[in-house]
Design a protein around this motif. Structure first.
Motif, short mmCIF file in Angstrom:
data_model
loop_
_atom_site.label_atom_id
_atom_site.label_comp_id
_atom_site.label_asym_id
_atom_site.label_seq_id
_atom_site.Cartn_x
_atom_site.Cartn_y
_atom_site.Cartn_z
N ILE A 67 0.87 -1.17 0.00
CA ILE A 67 0.00 0.00 0.00
C ILE A 67 0.90 1.21 0.00
N CYS A 68 0.72 2.08 -0.97
CA CYS A 68 1.65 3.17 -1.18
C CYS A 68 0.92 4.50 -1.16
N GLN A 79 -5.36 -4.70 -14.19
CA GLN A 79 -6.19 -3.85 -13.35
C GLN A 79 -7.47 -4.60 -12.98
N PRO A 80 -8.12 -4.19 -11.90
CA PRO A 80 -9.29 -4.92 -11.41
C PRO A 80 -10.31 -5.16 -12.51
N GLY A 81 -10.67 -6.41 -12.72
CA GLY A 81 -11.68 -6.75 -13.72
C GLY A 81 -11.22 -6.62 -15.16
N GLN A 82 -9.96 -6.39 -15.35
CA GLN A 82 -9.43 -6.19 -16.71
C GLN A 82 -8.50 -7.34 -17.10
N SER A 83 -8.13 -7.30 -18.36
CA SER A 83 -7.20 -8.30 -18.85
C SER A 83 -5.77 -7.89 -18.53
N LEU A 84 -4.84 -8.68 -19.00
CA LEU A 84 -3.43 -8.35 -18.85
C LEU A 84 -3.02 -7.40 -19.95
N THR A 85 -2.43 -6.30 -19.56
CA THR A 85 -1.93 -5.33 -20.52
C THR A 85 -0.41 -5.35 -20.48
N LEU A 86 0.21 -5.52 -21.63
CA LEU A 86 1.66 -5.56 -21.68
C LEU A 86 2.23 -4.17 -21.48
N ASN A 114 6.21 7.94 -9.14
CA ASN A 114 5.25 9.02 -8.91
C ASN A 114 3.82 8.49 -8.98
N MET A 115 3.54 7.56 -8.10
CA MET A 115 2.28 6.81 -8.20
C MET A 115 1.05 7.65 -7.92
N SER A 116 -0.01 7.28 -8.60
CA SER A 116 -1.34 7.86 -8.37
C SER A 116 -2.32 6.70 -8.17
N PRO A 117 -3.52 6.98 -7.67
CA PRO A 117 -4.48 5.89 -7.47
C PRO A 117 -4.76 5.08 -8.73
N GLU A 118 -4.60 5.69 -9.90
CA GLU A 118 -4.83 4.97 -11.16
C GLU A 118 -3.79 3.88 -11.40
N ASP A 119 -2.71 3.92 -10.67
CA ASP A 119 -1.67 2.88 -10.79
C ASP A 119 -1.98 1.66 -9.93
N SER A 120 -3.03 1.74 -9.15
CA SER A 120 -3.42 0.58 -8.34
C SER A 120 -3.74 -0.58 -9.28
N SER A 121 -3.05 -1.69 -9.08
CA SER A 121 -3.17 -2.78 -10.04
C SER A 121 -2.35 -3.96 -9.54
N ILE A 122 -2.46 -5.05 -10.26
CA ILE A 122 -1.54 -6.18 -10.07
C ILE A 122 -0.50 -6.09 -11.18
N TYR A 123 0.76 -6.13 -10.79
CA TYR A 123 1.84 -6.10 -11.75
C TYR A 123 2.45 -7.50 -11.83
N LEU A 124 2.52 -8.01 -13.04
CA LEU A 124 2.95 -9.39 -13.25
C LEU A 124 4.23 -9.45 -14.05
N GLY A 135 4.69 -15.11 -12.48
CA GLY A 135 4.81 -15.06 -11.05
C GLY A 135 3.44 -14.85 -10.42
N GLU A 136 3.44 -14.75 -9.10
CA GLU A 136 2.18 -14.56 -8.37
C GLU A 136 1.64 -13.15 -8.53
N GLY A 137 2.51 -12.25 -8.94
CA GLY A 137 2.08 -10.88 -9.10
C GLY A 137 2.32 -10.04 -7.86
N SER A 138 2.35 -8.73 -8.07
CA SER A 138 2.49 -7.78 -6.98
C SER A 138 1.28 -6.86 -7.01
N ARG A 139 0.51 -6.92 -5.93
CA ARG A 139 -0.72 -6.12 -5.86
C ARG A 139 -0.41 -4.79 -5.19
N LEU A 140 -0.52 -3.72 -5.97
CA LEU A 140 -0.25 -2.37 -5.46
C LEU A 140 -1.54 -1.61 -5.27
N THR A 141 -1.66 -1.01 -4.12
CA THR A 141 -2.77 -0.11 -3.84
C THR A 141 -2.18 1.26 -3.53
N VAL A 142 -2.62 2.26 -4.28
CA VAL A 142 -2.11 3.61 -4.10
C VAL A 142 -3.22 4.47 -3.49
N LEU A 143 -2.90 5.07 -2.36
CA LEU A 143 -3.92 5.86 -1.66
C LEU A 143 -3.85 7.33 -2.04
#
Lengths: 114, 115
Positions: B12-13, B38-45, B82-92, B107-115
């Protein structure tokens, strides 16, 4: 640029029902095609793949997919689903000889009722 | 098949900060890629991580925002700057085996939540 379309966003089936998930891609050249699965709480893993040869490919857990070149399709099928098939399924394409990217569809969330 | 480990698995950042995600593969892989889910979305390269040279970014992603390193065939990092809430996502992080044919390991992924 290549793209992948999955027709169904969310599918709900009862156990023993037959499954078919649609996948179409847009790319005029030769492709490698994949289906990946993500079970709840787990990472993505390969379900099956097509590179060349027999257009009907078999994967793990009784899944199969058929490549129909004329329709740019690679639909996933299973004759009788189980509760453990509940997962999200992603179709993916790689344009052979063009670049190394794998492009994914939006995914289909499959929910099997016990 | 290769095993891919990512750190952190979740974080959580605060807005405006940067976070570096590490990806370690237990064997040498030819190709390494970074995706965002991103939540409910596909994988974006996001980009292809190239060993010893600058990453190749997809449209909509730039090096200043997502700097990537890949010093060898088993390790890569992705920084979300320079994270913003829009960067909240799983990074794979994903890798492709030798004799690249398009098959990926994740990998399992890294789940980032930006407040």
């Amino acid at each position: 640029a290549q793209s992948v379309s999955q027709h169904n966003h969310h599918v709900i089936l009862s156990e023993a029902a037959s499954l078919e998930l649609g996948c179409n891609y847009s790319y005029g050249g030769t492709v490698n095609l994949f289906w990946y699965v993500q079970y709840p709480g787990q990472h993505l893993q390969l379900l099956l793949k097509y590179f060349s040869g027999d257009p009907l490919v078999k994967g793990i857990k009784g899944f199969e997919a058929e490549f129909i070149k004329s329709k740019f399709s690679f639909n996933l099928r299973k004759p009788s689903v189980q509760w453990s098939d509940t997962a999200e399924y992603f179709c993916a394409v790689n344009a052979q000889g063009r670049d190394d990217k794998i492009i994914f569809g939006k995914g289909t969330r499959l929910h099997i009722l016990p | 098949s290769a095993v891919i480990s990512q750190k952190p698995s979740r974080d959580i950042c605060q807005r405006g900060t940067s976070l570096t995600i590490q990806c370690q593969v237990d064997s040498q892989v030819t190709m390494m890629f970074w995706y965002r889910q991103q939540p409910g979305q596909s994988l974006t390269l996001i980009a292809t991580a190239n060993q010893g040279s600058e990453a190749t970014y997809e449209s909509g992603f730039v090096i200043d925002k997502f700097p990537i390193s890949r010093p060898n065939l088993t390790f890569s990092t992705l920084t979300v700057s320079n994270m913003s809430p829009e960067d909240s996502s799983i990074y794979l992080c994903s890798g492709g085996a030798g004799g690249w044919n398009g098959e990926l390991f994740f990998g399992e992924g890294s789940r980032l939540t930006v407040l």
